[in-house]
Design a protein around this motif. Structure first.
Motif, PDB file in Angstrom:
ATOM      1  N   LYS A 215       3.794   6.045  -2.638  1.00 40.30           N
ATOM      2  CA  LYS A 215       3.455   7.256  -1.702  1.00 40.30           C
ATOM      3  C   LYS A 215       2.713   8.055  -2.364  1.00 40.30           C
ATOM      4  CE  LYS A 215       3.941   9.451   2.363  1.00 40.30           C
ATOM      5  NZ  LYS A 215       2.577   9.146   3.349  1.00 40.30           N
ATOM      6  N   SER A 216       1.829   8.934  -1.871  1.00 42.07           N
ATOM      7  CA  SER A 216       0.864   9.735  -2.615  1.00 42.07           C
ATOM      8  C   SER A 216       1.698  10.908  -2.758  1.00 42.07           C
ATOM      9  CB  SER A 216      -0.280  10.368  -1.763  1.00 42.07           C
ATOM     10  OG  SER A 216      -1.155   9.081  -1.359  1.00 42.07           O
TER      11      SER A 216
ATOM     12  N   LYS B 182      -9.386   5.706  -3.902  1.00 40.72           N
ATOM     13  CA  LYS B 182      -9.191   4.991  -2.582  1.00 40.72           C
ATOM     14  C   LYS B 182     -10.224   5.755  -1.683  1.00 40.72           C
ATOM     15  CE  LYS B 182      -5.565   3.705   0.638  1.00 40.72           C
ATOM     16  NZ  LYS B 182      -4.096   3.947   1.056  1.00 40.72           N
TER      17      LYS B 182
ATOM     18  N   TRP C 176      -7.351   5.921   4.880  1.00 43.84           N
ATOM     19  CA  TRP C 176      -7.063   5.691   6.309  1.00 43.84           C
ATOM     20  C   TRP C 176      -6.582   7.185   6.687  1.00 43.84           C
ATOM     21  CZ3 TRP C 176      -2.135   6.887   8.124  1.00 43.84           C
ATOM     22  CH2 TRP C 176      -1.817   6.633   9.531  1.00 43.84           C
TER      23      TRP C 176
ATOM     24  N   GLY D 296      -6.266   0.404  10.287  1.00 41.67           N
ATOM     25  CA  GLY D 296      -7.295   0.051   9.172  1.00 41.67           C
ATOM     26  C   GLY D 296      -8.127  -1.151  10.108  1.00 41.67           C
TER      27      GLY D 296
ATOM     28  N   SER E 149      -7.935  -2.560   1.807  1.00 42.38           N
ATOM     29  CA  SER E 149      -6.942  -1.991   2.504  1.00 42.38           C
ATOM     30  C   SER E 149      -7.236  -1.645   3.892  1.00 42.38           C
ATOM     31  CB  SER E 149      -6.659  -0.639   1.906  1.00 42.38           C
ATOM     32  OG  SER E 149      -5.509  -0.057   2.681  1.00 42.38           O
ATOM     33  N   GLY E 150      -6.664  -2.338   5.037  1.00 48.37           N
ATOM     34  CA  GLY E 150      -7.274  -2.025   6.426  1.00 48.37           C
ATOM     35  C   GLY E 150      -7.099  -3.365   7.113  1.00 48.37           C
ATOM     36  N   GLY E 151      -6.032  -3.523   7.826  1.00 54.61           N
ATOM     37  CA  GLY E 151      -5.874  -4.440   9.121  1.00 54.61           C
ATOM     38  C   GLY E 151      -5.655  -5.768   8.386  1.00 54.61           C
TER      39      GLY E 151
ATOM     40  N   ASN F 135      -6.335   9.417  -4.242  1.00 57.27           N
ATOM     41  CA  ASN F 135      -6.556   9.425  -2.807  1.00 57.27           C
ATOM     42  C   ASN F 135      -7.196  10.730  -2.443  1.00 57.27           C
ATOM     43  OD1 ASN F 135      -6.067   9.760  -0.077  1.00 57.27           O
ATOM     44  ND2 ASN F 135      -3.792   9.944  -0.243  1.00 57.27           N
TER      45      ASN F 135
ATOM     46  N   CYS G  52      -0.042  -2.499   4.787  1.00 53.85           N
ATOM     47  CA  CYS G  52       1.068  -1.560   5.048  1.00 53.85           C
ATOM     48  C   CYS G  52       1.480  -1.623   6.678  1.00 53.85           C
ATOM     49  CB  CYS G  52       0.054  -0.135   4.879  1.00 53.85           C
ATOM     50  SG  CYS G  52       1.002   1.164   5.403  1.00 53.85           S
ATOM     51  N   SER G  53       0.482  -1.683   7.651  1.00 54.97           N
ATOM     52  CA  SER G  53       0.999  -1.422   9.031  1.00 54.97           C
ATOM     53  C   SER G  53       1.685  -2.781   9.293  1.00 54.97           C
ATOM     54  CB  SER G  53      -0.406  -1.542   9.853  1.00 54.97           C
ATOM     55  OG  SER G  53      -1.145  -0.385   9.895  1.00 54.97           O
TER      56      SER G  53
ATOM     57  N   TYR H 243       5.046  -1.881   8.631  1.00 56.93           N
ATOM     58  CA  TYR H 243       5.619  -0.964   9.533  1.00 56.93           C
ATOM     59  C   TYR H 243       6.012  -2.075  11.094  1.00 56.93           C
ATOM     60  CZ  TYR H 243       5.096   3.193   7.124  1.00 56.93           C
ATOM     61  OH  TYR H 243       5.296   4.189   6.096  1.00 56.93           O
TER      62      TYR H 243
ATOM     63  N   ALA I  25       0.785  -1.386   0.125  1.00 53.66           N
ATOM     64  CA  ALA I  25      -0.022  -0.098  -0.047  1.00 53.66           C
ATOM     65  C   ALA I  25       0.831   1.235   0.052  1.00 53.66           C
ATOM     66  CB  ALA I  25      -0.994   0.048   1.301  1.00 53.66           C
ATOM     67  N   SER I  26       0.345   2.331  -0.290  1.00 52.18           N
ATOM     68  CA  SER I  26       0.991   3.765  -0.441  1.00 52.18           C
ATOM     69  C   SER I  26       1.401   4.102   1.144  1.00 52.18           C
ATOM     70  CB  SER I  26      -0.299   4.815  -0.743  1.00 52.18           C
ATOM     71  OG  SER I  26       0.414   5.987  -0.810  1.00 52.18           O
ATOM     72  N   SER I  27       2.611   4.114   1.154  1.00 53.89           N
ATOM     73  CA  SER I  27       3.291   4.474   2.378  1.00 53.89           C
ATOM     74  C   SER I  27       4.742   4.836   2.358  1.00 53.89           C
ATOM     75  CB  SER I  27       3.303   3.209   3.294  1.00 53.89           C
ATOM     76  OG  SER I  27       4.182   2.402   2.805  1.00 53.89           O
TER      77      SER I  27
HETATM   78  C1  LIG Z   1       2.921   5.822   7.568  1.00 52.30           C
HETATM   79  C2  LIG Z   1       1.752   5.508   6.785  1.00 52.30           C
HETATM   80  C3  LIG Z   1       1.754   6.505   5.724  1.00 52.30           C
HETATM   81  C4  LIG Z   1       0.769   6.367   4.643  1.00 52.30           C
HETATM   82  N1  LIG Z   1       0.595   7.262   3.599  1.00 52.30           N
HETATM   83  C5  LIG Z   1      -0.256   6.871   2.696  1.00 52.30           C
HETATM   84  C6  LIG Z   1      -0.195   7.902   1.403  1.00 52.30           C
HETATM   85  O1  LIG Z   1       0.610   8.616   1.179  1.00 52.30           O
HETATM   86  N2  LIG Z   1      -1.314   7.777   0.691  1.00 52.30           N
HETATM   87  C7  LIG Z   1      -2.368   6.801   0.970  1.00 52.30           C
HETATM   88  O2  LIG Z   1      -3.136   6.693   0.227  1.00 52.30           O
HETATM   89  N3  LIG Z   1      -2.452   6.112   2.057  1.00 52.30           N
HETATM   90  C8  LIG Z   1      -1.511   6.040   2.819  1.00 52.30           C
HETATM   91  N4  LIG Z   1      -1.449   5.295   4.088  1.00 52.30           N
HETATM   92  C9  LIG Z   1      -2.549   4.418   4.252  1.00 52.30           C
HETATM   93  C10 LIG Z   1      -2.148   2.981   3.887  1.00 52.30           C
HETATM   94  O3  LIG Z   1      -1.982   2.831   2.446  1.00 52.30           O
HETATM   95  C11 LIG Z   1      -3.187   1.990   4.037  1.00 52.30           C
HETATM   96  O4  LIG Z   1      -4.322   2.348   3.282  1.00 52.30           O
HETATM   97  C12 LIG Z   1      -3.730   1.910   5.434  1.00 52.30           C
HETATM   98  O5  LIG Z   1      -2.397   1.996   6.570  1.00 52.30           O
HETATM   99  C13 LIG Z   1      -4.636   0.947   5.911  1.00 52.30           C
HETATM  100  O6  LIG Z   1      -3.936  -0.362   5.805  1.00 52.30           O
HETATM  101  P1  LIG Z   1      -3.315  -1.114   6.966  1.00 52.30           P
HETATM  102  O7  LIG Z   1      -4.135  -1.643   7.975  1.00 52.30           O
HETATM  103  O8  LIG Z   1      -2.717  -2.306   6.321  1.00 52.30           O
HETATM  104  O9  LIG Z   1      -2.104  -0.105   7.569  1.00 52.30           O
HETATM  105  C14 LIG Z   1      -0.441   5.562   5.002  1.00 52.30           C
HETATM  106  C15 LIG Z   1      -0.364   4.706   6.055  1.00 52.30           C
HETATM  107  C16 LIG Z   1       0.891   4.844   6.800  1.00 52.30           C
HETATM  108  C17 LIG Z   1       0.799   3.883   8.232  1.00 52.30           C
END
Ligand SMILES: Cc1cc2nc3c(=O)[nH]c(=O)nc-3n(C[C@H](O)[C@H](O)[C@H](O)COP(=O)(O)O)c2cc1C
Length: 328
Positions: free
Chosen positions: A45-46, A168, A196, A216, A239-241, A131, A262-263, A266, A20-22
């Motif tokens: 990353k957006s 999104k 998110w 998420g 996307s989420g959790g 986004n 994404c999470s 991290y 995911a975007s991050s």
């Molecule tokens: C540190 C961080 C940076 C993120 N940056 C973006 C971003 O630039 N653009 C975007 O659409 N989502 C961004 N997200 C959201 C993630 O792409 C994702 O949709 C969200 O974290 C939910 O998924 P997860 O539960 O797997 O973390 C970001 C999330 C995190 C934690």
């Protein structure tokens, strides 16, 4: 061995896991690491409109329209990630990597969306993720207006590019299936459930507000994927959790074509990707599924509605289940 390749908005993915975007996808080395870890695609990353207006001329021109962006720009953090750099990064990534690269844009002014989109396409992006980051907080603004904004942005971009475009979505805007249908009819190729936000919190000692790391919501995503998939002519990615192979399998059973992670990265780095894919393969083999299409949406509302007069398993997606779940 089951075939775990996936088709998401016309893009061929070697498997259904998308980074995911991050911060994991904001550099060439990040993209290559994601590819090496085994993901099927990356969403960059957006890029935010404020980054573009950092250029002197544009800065002067837009600063009157968006005075609030001054502080944002002065902070300087986002400026390190300027658009030129991203276009170049996409070009290089397209030479060095084989997986699809989806660029992500966040704009405020309607005119800038298609301009960004076109440049990303020219740089070689395989797809675009919009986004659209808006909180419906105005007392006088009905849902229809938020919906209209989404449709206008989509139409302007679809008329500027030929690569697939996804949106999104924010789950709080309106009826998710209704907006999903309208976007799909307007040519949207993919929908991401959900966007998110950093979550708000209150410090009761110092009486201040603060931001807290959100996370998420897996079950919310599962519900709306299941209630929407198969009823619209548009792919969905969750996307989420999504934190493990089981989460990946569940979201596909609900109707997702791919999942965005994404999470988990991290928390544990990119290492878990291989294990998730192995779990997916073993589960598919055990259930004698040969391809993702064999079970995608198997437990979606659409399927359940068709299969069972009384909704069967699909009841779980509705509120009525509350009483049954908690009664003794
Ligand atoms: C540190 C961080 C940076 C993120 N940056 C973006 C971003 O630039 N653009 C975007 O659409 N989502 C961004 N997200 C959201 C993630 O792409 C994702 O949709 C969200 O974290 C939910 O998924 P997860 O539960 O797997 O973390 C970001 C999330 C995190 C934690």
């Amino acid at each position: 061995m089951p075939d775990i390749s996936a088709l998401y908005m016309g893009l061929n993915l070697r498997n259904p896991i998308i980074a995911a975007s991050s911060g994991f996808t904001d550099s060439l080395s990040g993209i290559l690491k994601c590819e090496e870890a085994g993901v099927g695609a990356v969403v960059l990353k957006s890029i935010f409109e404020e980054q573009l207006i950092s250029h002197e001329d544009m800065y002067d021109k837009y600063i009157n329209i968006y005075p609030e962006s001054v502080d944002y720009l002065r902070e300087g953090g986002l400026l390190e990630y300027g658009p030129q750099k991203i276009y170049q990064m996409i070009e290089e990534a397209k030479q060095k990597s084989k997986i699809p690269i989806i660029a992500s844009i966040n704009c405020r002014s309607p005119k800038l969306w298609p301009a960004f989109a076109k440049q990303f396409q020219d740089a070689g992006a395989d797809g675009l993720e919009l986004n659209i980051y808006s909180l419906p907080l105005e007392l006088e603004k009905p849902c229809e207006e938020y919906e209209k904004e989404h449709l206008e942005i989509l139409r302007s971009i679809k008329s500027a590019v030929s690569i697939p475009v996804s949106i999104k979505l924010n789950h709080q805007i309106t009826s998710v299936p209704y907006l999903a249908r309208r976007l799909s009819e307007a040519g949207c190729d993919g929908l991401v459930f959900f966007n998110w936000f950093v979550e708000p919190d209150i410090d009761i000692k110092n009486l201040t507000t603060r931001n807290t790391k959100g996370k998420g919501d897996f079950n919310r995503t599962l519900r709306w994927v299941a209630l929407t998939a198969g009823r619209i002519d548009c792919d969905i990615s969750s996307s989420g959790g999504i934190m493990d192979g089981k989460g990946l399998i569940k979201q596909i059973l609900a109707g997702s074509s791919a999942v965005q992670v994404c999470s988990l990265f991290y928390a544990k780095g990119l290492e878990p990707v291989k294990g998730m894919l192995t779990e997916l393969e073993s589960w598919m083999a055990a259930h004698q599924y040969e391809s993702i299409e064999d079970f995608k949406g198997e437990l979606s509302f659409k399927n359940q509605e068709l299969s069972f007069k009384n909704m069967g398993e699909a009841e779980s997606y509705f509120r009525s289940q509350y009483l049954k779940t908690y009664e003794k």
